[in-house]
Design a protein around this motif. Structure first.
Motif, short mmCIF file in Angstrom:
data_model
loop_
_atom_site.label_atom_id
_atom_site.label_comp_id
_atom_site.label_asym_id
_atom_site.label_seq_id
_atom_site.Cartn_x
_atom_site.Cartn_y
_atom_site.Cartn_z
N ASN A 23 -5.59 8.32 -6.07
CA ASN A 23 -5.22 7.77 -4.78
C ASN A 23 -4.27 6.60 -5.00
O ASN A 23 -4.65 5.58 -5.53
CB ASN A 23 -6.48 7.29 -4.05
CG ASN A 23 -6.14 6.79 -2.67
OD1 ASN A 23 -5.02 6.95 -2.20
ND2 ASN A 23 -7.10 6.17 -2.01
N LYS A 24 -3.04 6.79 -4.65
CA LYS A 24 -2.04 5.78 -4.95
C LYS A 24 -1.92 4.78 -3.82
O LYS A 24 -0.86 4.53 -3.28
CB LYS A 24 -0.68 6.44 -5.21
CG LYS A 24 -0.68 7.34 -6.44
CD LYS A 24 0.70 7.88 -6.70
CE LYS A 24 0.70 8.78 -7.90
NZ LYS A 24 -0.17 9.96 -7.71
N ASP A 25 -3.06 4.23 -3.43
CA ASP A 25 -3.00 3.18 -2.43
C ASP A 25 -2.29 1.97 -2.99
O ASP A 25 -2.48 1.60 -4.14
CB ASP A 25 -4.42 2.79 -2.00
CG ASP A 25 -5.10 3.94 -1.31
OD1 ASP A 25 -6.34 4.03 -1.39
OD2 ASP A 25 -4.40 4.76 -0.70
N ILE A 26 -1.50 1.39 -2.18
CA ILE A 26 -0.79 0.19 -2.60
C ILE A 26 -1.17 -0.92 -1.66
O ILE A 26 -1.14 -0.76 -0.44
CB ILE A 26 0.73 0.42 -2.57
CG1 ILE A 26 1.11 1.51 -3.59
CG2 ILE A 26 1.48 -0.87 -2.87
CD1 ILE A 26 2.57 1.83 -3.62
N VAL A 27 -1.55 -2.03 -2.23
CA VAL A 27 -1.89 -3.19 -1.43
C VAL A 27 -0.61 -3.74 -0.83
O VAL A 27 0.31 -4.10 -1.55
CB VAL A 27 -2.60 -4.25 -2.30
CG1 VAL A 27 -2.90 -5.47 -1.47
CG2 VAL A 27 -3.86 -3.67 -2.91
N GLU A 28 -0.60 -3.80 0.49
CA GLU A 28 0.61 -4.31 1.14
C GLU A 28 0.47 -5.81 1.25
O GLU A 28 -0.15 -6.33 2.17
CB GLU A 28 0.76 -3.67 2.52
CG GLU A 28 0.86 -2.16 2.44
CD GLU A 28 1.97 -1.64 3.33
OE1 GLU A 28 2.24 -0.44 3.27
OE2 GLU A 28 2.54 -2.45 4.07
N ILE A 29 1.04 -6.45 0.30
CA ILE A 29 1.02 -7.90 0.29
C ILE A 29 2.36 -8.38 0.77
O ILE A 29 3.39 -8.05 0.18
CB ILE A 29 0.74 -8.44 -1.12
CG1 ILE A 29 -0.60 -7.90 -1.63
CG2 ILE A 29 0.74 -9.95 -1.11
CD1 ILE A 29 -0.90 -8.29 -3.03
N PRO A 30 2.37 -9.17 1.86
CA PRO A 30 3.66 -9.68 2.33
C PRO A 30 4.31 -10.55 1.26
O PRO A 30 3.63 -11.25 0.52
CB PRO A 30 3.30 -10.49 3.57
CG PRO A 30 1.97 -9.98 3.98
CD PRO A 30 1.28 -9.57 2.73
N GLU A 31 5.57 -10.47 1.23
CA GLU A 31 6.31 -11.26 0.26
C GLU A 31 6.71 -12.58 0.89
O GLU A 31 7.08 -12.65 2.07
CB GLU A 31 7.56 -10.50 -0.18
CG GLU A 31 7.27 -9.22 -0.94
CD GLU A 31 6.77 -9.50 -2.33
OE1 GLU A 31 6.08 -8.65 -2.90
OE2 GLU A 31 7.05 -10.60 -2.84
N SER A 32 6.64 -13.61 0.09
CA SER A 32 7.12 -14.89 0.55
C SER A 32 8.61 -14.81 0.83
O SER A 32 9.34 -14.09 0.15
CB SER A 32 6.85 -15.97 -0.50
OG SER A 32 5.46 -16.13 -0.69
N ASN A 33 9.02 -15.57 1.84
CA ASN A 33 10.45 -15.56 2.15
C ASN A 33 10.89 -16.97 2.51
O ASN A 33 10.10 -17.93 2.55
CB ASN A 33 10.74 -14.59 3.31
CG ASN A 33 10.01 -15.00 4.57
OD1 ASN A 33 9.13 -15.86 4.55
ND2 ASN A 33 10.36 -14.41 5.69
N ASP A 34 12.15 -17.09 2.75
CA ASP A 34 12.70 -18.38 3.14
C ASP A 34 12.51 -18.57 4.64
O ASP A 34 12.41 -17.61 5.40
CB ASP A 34 14.19 -18.45 2.80
CG ASP A 34 14.43 -18.42 1.31
OD1 ASP A 34 15.46 -17.87 0.88
OD2 ASP A 34 13.55 -18.94 0.58
N LYS B 344 3.64 -16.98 1.54
CA LYS B 344 3.91 -17.68 2.80
C LYS B 344 5.08 -16.99 3.45
O LYS B 344 6.18 -16.94 2.90
CB LYS B 344 4.22 -19.14 2.54
CG LYS B 344 4.38 -19.96 3.82
CD LYS B 344 4.51 -21.44 3.53
CE LYS B 344 4.55 -22.25 4.81
NZ LYS B 344 4.65 -23.72 4.58
N TYR B 411 -5.80 2.23 -5.88
CA TYR B 411 -5.21 2.72 -7.11
C TYR B 411 -3.68 2.66 -7.01
O TYR B 411 -3.11 2.90 -5.95
CB TYR B 411 -5.63 4.17 -7.39
CG TYR B 411 -7.09 4.31 -7.71
CD1 TYR B 411 -8.01 4.52 -6.69
CD2 TYR B 411 -7.54 4.25 -9.02
CE1 TYR B 411 -9.36 4.66 -6.98
CE2 TYR B 411 -8.88 4.39 -9.31
CZ TYR B 411 -9.78 4.59 -8.29
OH TYR B 411 -11.11 4.72 -8.58
N HIS B 413 -1.60 0.08 -7.69
CA HIS B 413 -0.91 -1.19 -7.44
C HIS B 413 -0.58 -1.85 -8.77
O HIS B 413 -1.45 -2.15 -9.56
CB HIS B 413 -1.81 -2.10 -6.60
CG HIS B 413 -1.16 -3.40 -6.24
ND1 HIS B 413 -0.25 -3.51 -5.21
CD2 HIS B 413 -1.27 -4.64 -6.78
CE1 HIS B 413 0.17 -4.75 -5.13
NE2 HIS B 413 -0.44 -5.46 -6.06
#
Lengths: 363, 479
Positions: A23-34, B344, B411, B413
């Protein structure tokens, strides 16, 4: 050899199945931005910098109404200093116009106010001098009573004006018209009529050279069947009635004008309010102009209190950003500004200069 | 290795010297049938060793011209192999075939029989015949300059000279008896099967001259007394005819057989060079199971990571050298690979996201590239293991306002993980029966494994890992 090939094939197959089954779930972590929206500059000699997202600063976006005209606005504030920038709508008599497209092609200026009144509502202007049947007129602007017989509107705008006409015989009738002052009228017409004592009415419109797409005739806001031309004839029933002509021009502009008629007597009539637009002072249209509002140290400042002839406004970018909490589209406006800010209620002024990436709601 | 004519000749001669034939009566009958005047001889009177010497001496003077077509014919009969080793085998087969053909087709030369006769005479008189002297000289290695291959081989001129100067065994024995044992007293006059004398008629005329000479001299010692003169002429005619037939039928065409010159092995140093052997490369597939322990990828940490995997590959062996290429799928288990991530995000305002990621497992594909040396069953190898992280098992939780939420498992990541890696390694292995091999590799991760911006700690420099494997080699040869 064959056995080896088979073995390798089985291994490859099993490996592929194993990998594909994961299961290729990917954690959607927002990326920091300006930071997106920010303003920094000098106001009254004091430097300021506001970054939306830092130190409780936030970029608010909204559409305000000023004298019946939309002002596409945004305001950045951190609780100590707030700066609001607004763009007046243009082509207000043209529904469906695209402000963004127009803004991209315009060099915008600051809006300003004049001391000259824009609209002078007057009984003596509306009613012929020889007509003694009209006793008085109460003027209502945007649903509010403003005055008896005369009233002055001193700011550009698009107003909904109603006249409550009281006749000598004690009859009272009310009719309304929209009045535009200080903005570009992209098309207009005049409403001419003739009513005899028998109630026979002949009415027509003068397009003043503007191409017309359609004309709708209404009697007491009810469309009159069989009508559609620039000329209209009818037999007005006894009593007071409001006859309206709604014209759609080829450029998309729509105007509606109404008159007050009485099938019993042709003296119990009043024309539309075009006369007030015609005698209004011709000022620089406020379409797509910018206004600034600053709040600092519990004081409010505006850029419209006087002509801001020394103001400099350079817009370097207008890009779509996204939707705000109300689901309205928001655009990023990159600009640099120099202007005079007048404190409300006083004659004090302060200079402001800043660079900004501002968010403005533009529907 | 390129073979010359001389090499082939020497090979033939070498093989010939090793040949030994058991005497059978029919061999003598066949042999004597080719003789013009062959005294009857008892079968038992022909020593076996003499026959061998006769044959060898005869074979030593056989020279057959070589033609390339012979090689093509032989090569066409051989199975196609890229191995160069076929060449020597083919050459030996050709030589053996020629030996067999020569031994059953070619009659002995006159010189051989001359030697016999001269030896017989020398035994009587104690005088060494000229031919015998020549042979002795060729045999002797003392006080004689060691002959070279070229000098030993009798040239055609020497053969001619030998023929011309030979007395064909005409000696005055001074009496004779009827005893068949006196066979050696009687010269045997045989035809010369020699390329130096090509003309059969010339040979026949020479033969007749000798007979006439013996008849004219009325030297009964020269002829078999048991044969009357008339019978002798008749028999002579018959022999002449027979010989003509033999000359024209039984003679082996000298131009159609490869030239082979025999050399006495005792007097010739071993000049045939040993063929160089080009060892083939053996290829074998293998499958293996592996497992290991490793230092933590980050520091400070005293945790030990473990791994397990399977692999396949190929092992190439050339002599003692070993080359291994393979691919392993490895699952690494970690307890301390915890990454904290904060983001952030700016917009109209800003939002701060805090995540904790636990990389419980890393799924890696690594290559096994190594070379080694074999000492019997022991192998020592060195190589590298480049790797690529293809997947992960990650447990993550969201921290909001310092409150940790529920842990979830996902899985694939790989953020925060450096996917490429490379491990130099050294290894040792031992071959077990049934094509099993056990071994141990020790390597160190050269490249950083994690992104230090998101970990609690820093990358450990050169974390060491040990990998134990058990390998099953599959026999496979290219056909």
């Amino acid at each position: 050899m064959k056995e080896m090939r088979r073995l390798c094939g089985v291994i490859v197959l099993l490996s592929s199945l194993l990998v594909s089954s994961c299961n290729k779930d990917i954690v959607e972590i927002p990326e920091s931005n300006d930071p997106v929206f920010r303003t920094s500059g000098v106001f009254g000699g004091e430097s300021f910098e506001i970054v939306a997202g830092d130190n409780n600063a936030y970029m608010y976006t909204m559409t305000q109404q000023v004298n019946g005209v939309d002002v596409f606005s945004g305001r950045i504030a951190d609780g100590l200093f707030s700066l609001e920038m607004g763009i007046y709508d243009g082509e207000i008599d043209t529904p469906g116009s695209n402000p963004v497209n127009n803004l991209s092609n315009l060099s915008m200026n600051f809006s300003h106010s004049d001391s000259v009144p824009m609209i002078q509502l007057s009984k003596s202007v509306l009613v012929n001098a020889g007509n003694q049947s009209v006793q008085s007129i109460n003027w209502y602007v945007d649903g509010e009573w403003k005055g008896l017989n005369d009233w002055v509107i001193d700011q550009p705008g698009h107003y909904d004006v109603c006249a409550e006409v009281k006749f000598i015989g004690g009859e009272v009738a009310t009719f309304c018209n929209d009045v535009i002052a200080g903005y570009t009228r992209n098309a207009n017409f005049t409403f001419d009529y003739l009513l005899n004592q028998g109630g026979d009415l002949m009415a027509d419109i003068n397009n003043l050279g503007n191409a017309i797409s359609s004309v709708s005739w209404l009697l007491d806001d009810v469309p009159v069947s069989g009508s559609g031309g620039e000329n209209h004839t009818a037999i007005i029933p006894a009593g007071f009635h409001v006859l309206s002509a709604e014209v759609q021009f080829a450029n998309g502009a729509i105007r509606k004008k109404s008159i007050l008629v009485n099938g019993t007597s042709n003296e119990l009539t009043c024309g539309d309010f075009s006369i007030f637009e015609e005698i209004a002072p011709q000022i620089e249209p406020r379409d797509y102009t910018i206004r600034l509002l600053v709040e600092h140290d519990n004081r409010s400042y505006t850029s419209e209190s006087a002509k801001n002839e020394s103001a400099v406004l350079a817009i370097t970018g207008l890009d779509y950003y996204g939707e705000n909490a109300n689901g309205k589209p928001v655009y990023k406006v990159s600009a640099s500004v120099q202007a005079s800010m007048h404190e409300l209620g006083t004659f004090k002024t302060k200079q402001i200069s800043f660079a900004t990436v501002f968010g403005i709601e533009i529907p | 290795m390129s073979w010359t004519d001389k090499d082939i000749d020497r090979l033939y001669q070498d093989r010939v010297n090793d040949l030994r034939f058991d005497f059978k009566p029919k061999y003598w009958k066949e042999f004597s049938a080719g003789l013009p005047l062959v005294p009857e001889m008892s079968v038992n009177e022909a020593p076996e060793g003499d026959i061998d010497r006769l044959f060898q001496a005869s074979a030593s003077e056989v020279s057959i011209d070589y033609k390339p077509e012979y090689w093509d014919e032989m090569a066409a009969m051989l199975p196609r192999r890229k191995n160069r080793d076929f060449l020597w085998f083919a050459t030996a087969a050709v030589a053996l075939g020629l030996i067999t053909a020569a031994s059953f087709v070619q009659p002995p030369t006159a010189i051989t029989h001359t030697v016999m006769a001269e030896n017989a005479a020398a035994n009587e008189t104690g005088v060494q015949t000229e031919t015998e002297a020549v042979l002795d000289a060729s045999l002797s290695t003392e006080d004689v300059e060691q002959p070279t291959a070229e000098s030993i081989t009798p040239s055609d001129e020497e053969l001619m000279h030998s023929v011309e100067t030979s007395n064909f065994g005409l000696v005055d024995r001074g009496g004779m008896g009827n005893d068949a044992s006196d066979l050696n007293d009687f010269p045997v006059i045989v035809d010369i099967v020699d390329p130096a004398v090509d003309d059969a008629e010339e040979r026949l005329s020479l033969y007749e001259e000798l007979v006439e000479l013996s008849i004219a001299n009325n030297d009964e010692q020269l002829v078999d007394p048991r044969i009357a003169e008339a019978d002798l002429e008749v028999e002579l005619d018959e022999e002449i005819n027979q010989r003509a037939e033999v000359t024209s039928v039984d003679h082996l065409p000298t131009n159609e057989v490869a030239t082979i010159e025999t050399v006495n092995r005792l007097s010739v140093p071993k000049i045939i060079p040993a063929p160089t052997i080009d060892l083939p490369v053996q290829s074998r597939f293998y499958v293996e199971l592996n497992g290991g322990l490793s230092q933590s990828l980050i520091t400070p940490s005293d945790r030990i990571g473990s791994s397990a995997g399977i692999g396949i590959g190929a092992q190439f062996t050339k002599g003692r050298l070993i080359f291994i290429t393979g691919v392993n799928g490895v699952c690494t288990f970690n307890e301390d690979l915890v990454l904290n991530r904060q983001a952030k995000v700016y917009g109209f305002g800003s939002d701060v996201y805090n995540y904790t990621l636990n990389y419980d497992q890393l799924y890696t594909i690594e290559a096994n590239l190594s070379a080694g040396y074999r000492f019997g069953r022991h192998q020592v190898t060195a190589g590298v293991r480049p790797s690529y992280v293809v997947g992960t098992k990650v447990g993550f939780s969201l921290i909001e306002d310092d409150v940790k939420g529920d842990r979830k498992v996902v899985y694939g990541h790989t953020d925060g993980i450096q996917r490429f890696g490379i491990k130099p390694m050294i290894g040792y292995s031992f071959d077990l029966p049934s094509n099993f091999t056990i071994g141990l590799n020790i390597g160190a991760q050269v490249m950083s494994s994690v992104n230090e911006e998101y970990i609690d700690g820093v990358n450990r420099k050169l974390p060491i890992d040990g990998q134990f494997y058990i390998r099953k080699t599959l026999n496979w040869r290219r056909r």
